[in-house]
Structures are given as structure tokens and as C-alpha cells.
Design a protein around this motif. Structure first.
Motif, PDB file in Angstrom:
ATOM      1  N   ASP A  96       0.822  -1.213   0.000  1.00 32.52           N
ATOM      2  CA  ASP A  96       0.000   0.000   0.000  1.00 32.52           C
ATOM      3  C   ASP A  96       0.855   1.261   0.000  1.00 32.52           C
ATOM      4  N   GLU A  97       2.047   1.164   0.577  1.00 39.55           N
ATOM      5  CA  GLU A  97       2.928   2.328   0.645  1.00 39.55           C
ATOM      6  C   GLU A  97       3.479   2.697  -0.733  1.00 39.55           C
ATOM      7  N   LEU A  98       3.494   1.716  -1.651  1.00 41.28           N
ATOM      8  CA  LEU A  98       3.993   1.984  -2.995  1.00 41.28           C
ATOM      9  C   LEU A  98       2.885   2.437  -3.949  1.00 41.28           C
ATOM     10  N   ILE A  99       1.655   1.988  -3.702  1.00 41.97           N
ATOM     11  CA  ILE A  99       0.568   2.272  -4.628  1.00 41.97           C
ATOM     12  C   ILE A  99       0.382   3.777  -4.799  1.00 41.97           C
ATOM     13  N   GLY A 100       0.340   4.219  -6.052  1.00 42.87           N
ATOM     14  CA  GLY A 100       0.150   5.637  -6.355  1.00 42.87           C
ATOM     15  C   GLY A 100       1.429   6.447  -6.342  1.00 42.87           C
ATOM     16  N   ARG A 101       2.547   5.805  -5.996  1.00 45.94           N
ATOM     17  CA  ARG A 101       3.824   6.520  -5.964  1.00 45.94           C
ATOM     18  C   ARG A 101       4.725   6.021  -7.093  1.00 45.94           C
ATOM     19  N   LYS A 102       5.871   6.709  -7.266  1.00 52.46           N
ATOM     20  CA  LYS A 102       6.770   6.400  -8.373  1.00 52.46           C
ATOM     21  C   LYS A 102       8.120   5.923  -7.853  1.00 52.46           C
ATOM     22  N   ASP A 103       8.940   5.403  -8.778  1.00 47.50           N
ATOM     23  CA  ASP A 103      10.283   4.944  -8.398  1.00 47.50           C
ATOM     24  C   ASP A 103      11.068   6.050  -7.702  1.00 47.50           C
ATOM     25  N   GLU A 104      10.933   7.263  -8.206  1.00 50.63           N
ATOM     26  CA  GLU A 104      11.716   8.372  -7.678  1.00 50.63           C
ATOM     27  C   GLU A 104      11.415   8.671  -6.209  1.00 50.63           C
ATOM     28  N   ASP A 105      10.296   8.151  -5.701  1.00 48.69           N
ATOM     29  CA  ASP A 105       9.975   8.347  -4.297  1.00 48.69           C
ATOM     30  C   ASP A 105      10.777   7.418  -3.390  1.00 48.69           C
ATOM     31  N   PHE A 106      11.494   6.458  -3.998  1.00 49.30           N
ATOM     32  CA  PHE A 106      12.202   5.472  -3.187  1.00 49.30           C
ATOM     33  C   PHE A 106      13.678   5.332  -3.543  1.00 49.30           C
ATOM     34  N   ILE A 107      14.053   5.733  -4.746  1.00 45.51           N
ATOM     35  CA  ILE A 107      15.438   5.590  -5.191  1.00 45.51           C
ATOM     36  C   ILE A 107      15.921   6.919  -5.757  1.00 45.51           C
ATOM     37  N   PRO A 108      17.247   7.078  -5.909  1.00 43.36           N
ATOM     38  CA  PRO A 108      17.769   8.343  -6.434  1.00 43.36           C
ATOM     39  C   PRO A 108      17.159   8.704  -7.785  1.00 43.36           C
ATOM     40  N   GLN A 109      17.000  10.004  -8.009  1.00 49.47           N
ATOM     41  CA  GLN A 109      16.365  10.484  -9.233  1.00 49.47           C
ATOM     42  C   GLN A 109      17.105  10.012 -10.477  1.00 49.47           C
ATOM     43  N   SER A 110      18.440   9.976 -10.401  1.00 46.03           N
ATOM     44  CA  SER A 110      19.219   9.578 -11.576  1.00 46.03           C
ATOM     45  C   SER A 110      18.923   8.142 -11.983  1.00 46.03           C
ATOM     46  N   VAL A 111      18.708   7.266 -10.994  1.00 43.18           N
ATOM     47  CA  VAL A 111      18.366   5.870 -11.289  1.00 43.18           C
ATOM     48  C   VAL A 111      16.935   5.787 -11.799  1.00 43.18           C
ATOM     49  N   ALA A 112      16.032   6.518 -11.138  1.00 39.45           N
ATOM     50  CA  ALA A 112      14.624   6.500 -11.539  1.00 39.45           C
ATOM     51  C   ALA A 112      14.446   7.007 -12.963  1.00 39.45           C
ATOM     52  N   PHE A 163      14.697   4.284 -15.443  1.00 36.48           N
ATOM     53  CA  PHE A 163      13.496   3.454 -15.456  1.00 36.48           C
ATOM     54  C   PHE A 163      12.383   4.134 -16.253  1.00 36.48           C
ATOM     55  N   VAL A 164      12.262   5.444 -16.074  1.00 39.75           N
ATOM     56  CA  VAL A 164      11.230   6.200 -16.792  1.00 39.75           C
ATOM     57  C   VAL A 164      11.454   6.096 -18.298  1.00 39.75           C
ATOM     58  N   GLN A 165      12.705   6.203 -18.720  1.00 41.16           N
ATOM     59  CA  GLN A 165      13.023   6.108 -20.157  1.00 41.16           C
ATOM     60  C   GLN A 165      12.614   4.739 -20.704  1.00 41.16           C
ATOM     61  N   ASP A 166      12.963   3.688 -19.951  1.00 41.19           N
ATOM     62  CA  ASP A 166      12.611   2.340 -20.402  1.00 41.19           C
ATOM     63  C   ASP A 166      11.099   2.149 -20.428  1.00 41.19           C
ATOM     64  N   ASP A 167      10.434   2.616 -19.381  1.00 40.29           N
ATOM     65  CA  ASP A 167       8.967   2.488 -19.313  1.00 40.29           C
ATOM     66  C   ASP A 167       8.313   3.187 -20.493  1.00 40.29           C
ATOM     67  N   ARG A 168       8.786   4.402 -20.779  1.00 36.91           N
ATOM     68  CA  ARG A 168       8.194   5.189 -21.854  1.00 36.91           C
ATOM     69  C   ARG A 168       8.404   4.510 -23.203  1.00 36.91           C
ATOM     70  N   GLN A 169       9.599   3.942 -23.394  1.00 38.47           N
ATOM     71  CA  GLN A 169       9.905   3.260 -24.648  1.00 38.47           C
ATOM     72  C   GLN A 169       8.975   2.070 -24.856  1.00 38.47           C
ATOM     73  N   VAL A 170       8.756   1.298 -23.789  1.00 38.91           N
ATOM     74  CA  VAL A 170       7.881   0.121 -23.885  1.00 38.91           C
ATOM     75  C   VAL A 170       6.452   0.547 -24.195  1.00 38.91           C
ATOM     76  N   MET A 171       5.952   1.576 -23.509  1.00 40.70           N
ATOM     77  CA  MET A 171       4.569   1.992 -23.708  1.00 40.70           C
ATOM     78  C   MET A 171       4.358   2.697 -25.037  1.00 40.70           C
ATOM     79  N   ASP A 172       5.338   3.489 -25.479  1.00 41.99           N
ATOM     80  CA  ASP A 172       5.188   4.217 -26.743  1.00 41.99           C
ATOM     81  C   ASP A 172       5.307   3.288 -27.947  1.00 41.99           C
ATOM     82  N   SER A 173       6.190   2.313 -27.857  1.00 40.53           N
ATOM     83  CA  SER A 173       6.444   1.428 -28.992  1.00 40.53           C
ATOM     84  C   SER A 173       5.517   0.216 -28.997  1.00 40.53           C
TER      85      SER A 173
END
Length: 203
Positions: A127-143, A146-156
Motif C-alpha cells: 500500500d505504501e507503494l501504490i500511487g507513488r513512483k520509483d523516484e519516491d524510493f530511489i535516487p532520481q538519476s536511477v529513476a 526506469f522512466v526512459q525504459d517504461d516510456r519506450q515500452v509503452m510508446d512502442s
């Protein structure tokens, strides 16, 4: 059926309950809506119905009986039970696999996370993760990666399979994950987000 009662067609228990319900409707003037009933008929399979009963009134507004409608929902209940069993199996699988499993929406917010991901991110519960993003738990540079990969998968619309990704655990220690991400679509084919699974391959 005209001039006969439930007792002529159904079990004594059902007929008695049906009569009690109808008396209540007539005495109170309040309807019974969507009540689930098991209709037991001698020599025939029991069926599950969703039943609504309302007071029947004459032209002066006096209650003179009841009228109702029943829908056989046996097949729906069987389908629901099958889906529940399938859900429970999948939940058991996700809960006990050492791999992290998650679902994200199109904005990158977690919709589901299994215990392995909860532990990795140092959260107390899913429940603590639901509605939140990777950046809320790991450094922004790492997150950001992940965002780039996620976007590539969803866009393509093309799954990303066995991609090596760097990450950090809850204490900030570096680790490596072997990650696969798959676009998630609804029954109409509309993009809802993605499903991901990752295995810790650091060792």
C-alpha cells in the motif's frame, strides 16, 4: 403457474423464505433489491438468482401483492469463482517469487507491487507503494533510467526483455537487475501501463 405458489415448484425452505420476504414487502411497502437466492428445485440443479421484489399497488395506492423479477446468475457466479481462483493462484505466485513484480500506470505510478519489491524499496507494505513512483524510493538519476525504459515500452508497444539495469536497495547499496517490461492493455486494446518483473543478478 397461475394460481399456484412457490411451494409447488421449489423446496420447502425456499418457499418459506420467499413467502416471508413477500410479506415483509407488503407490510413495509419497501422493496427488496438484488437479493441473492439459491433456488432449489426437486430433481433439478440448484441455481443462483438475483431477485428484486416490489409492492404491487392498485389504483388507490393500496398494496394488493408483490411483483418481482429474478435473473439466473449461476454462470456469472461460476465465472467469478473461477476468476477468484485464478487471482489467488497469481497472488500466491507473486507473493512467493523472489523476483520483483509490479504494475505501473501510464504515468509511472505503481498500481501493484509484490513483497519482493516492497522489501527492495524498504517500504512497510505494498500500500505504501501504490500511487507513488520509483523516484519516491530511489535516487532520481536511477529513476530517470526506469522512466526512459517504461516510456519506450509503452510508446512502442514492444516488450523489453531481459534488460540489465542498475538499481539500489533500501540502504543505497548498488545492485543489478535483469528486467522485463510488457505493455498492459485493457480489453479494448487501450494502453493502461505496463507489467514488469525483475531478478536480482548482482551475485
Amino acid at each position: 403457474a397461475i394460481g399456484r405458489s412457490d411451494a409447488d415448484f421449489f423446496s420447502a425452505d425456499h418457499a418459506a423464505q420467499a413467502r416471508a420476504d413477500e410479506l415483509e414487502v407488503m407490510q413495509t411497502g419497501e422493496g427488496i433489491i438484488g437479493q441473492l437466492e439459491n433456488l432449489a428445485r426437486p430433481g433439478k440443479p440448484t441455481i443462483l438468482c438475483s431477485t428484486t421484489k416490489m409492492p404491487l399497488r392498485d389504483n388507490t395506492g393500496q398494496i394488493i401483492g408483490t411483483f418481482g423479477i429474478s435473473r439466473d446468475i449461476t454462470s456469472y457466479r461460476h465465472a467469478e469463482e473461477a476468476l477468484n481462483q485464478e487471482r489467488d493462484r497469481l497472488q500466491t505466485l507473486m507473493n512467493h517469487l523472489p523476483d520483483v513484480i509490479f504494475i505501473k500506470d501510464t504515468s509511472g505510478r505503481f498500481l501493484m507491487a509484490n513483497p519482493a519489491l516492497v522489501q527492495l524499496y524498504g517500504a512497510k507494505s505494498a500500500d505504501e507503494l501504490i500511487g507513488r513512483k520509483d523516484e519516491d524510493f530511489i535516487p532520481q538519476s536511477v529513476a530517470d533510467h526506469f522512466v526512459q525504459d517504461d516510456r519506450q515500452v509503452m510508446d512502442s508497444g514492444v516488450p523489453l526483455v531481459d534488460r540489465e539495469e542498475s538499481n539500489v536497495d533500501a540502504e543505497g547499496h548498488p545492485l543489478w537487475m535483469l528486467t522485463s517490461k510488457i505493455p498492459l492493455r485493457d480489453s479494448d486494446g487501450q494502453l493502461m501501463g505496463l507489467v514488469g518483473i525483475g531478478r536480482n543478478i548482482t551475485r
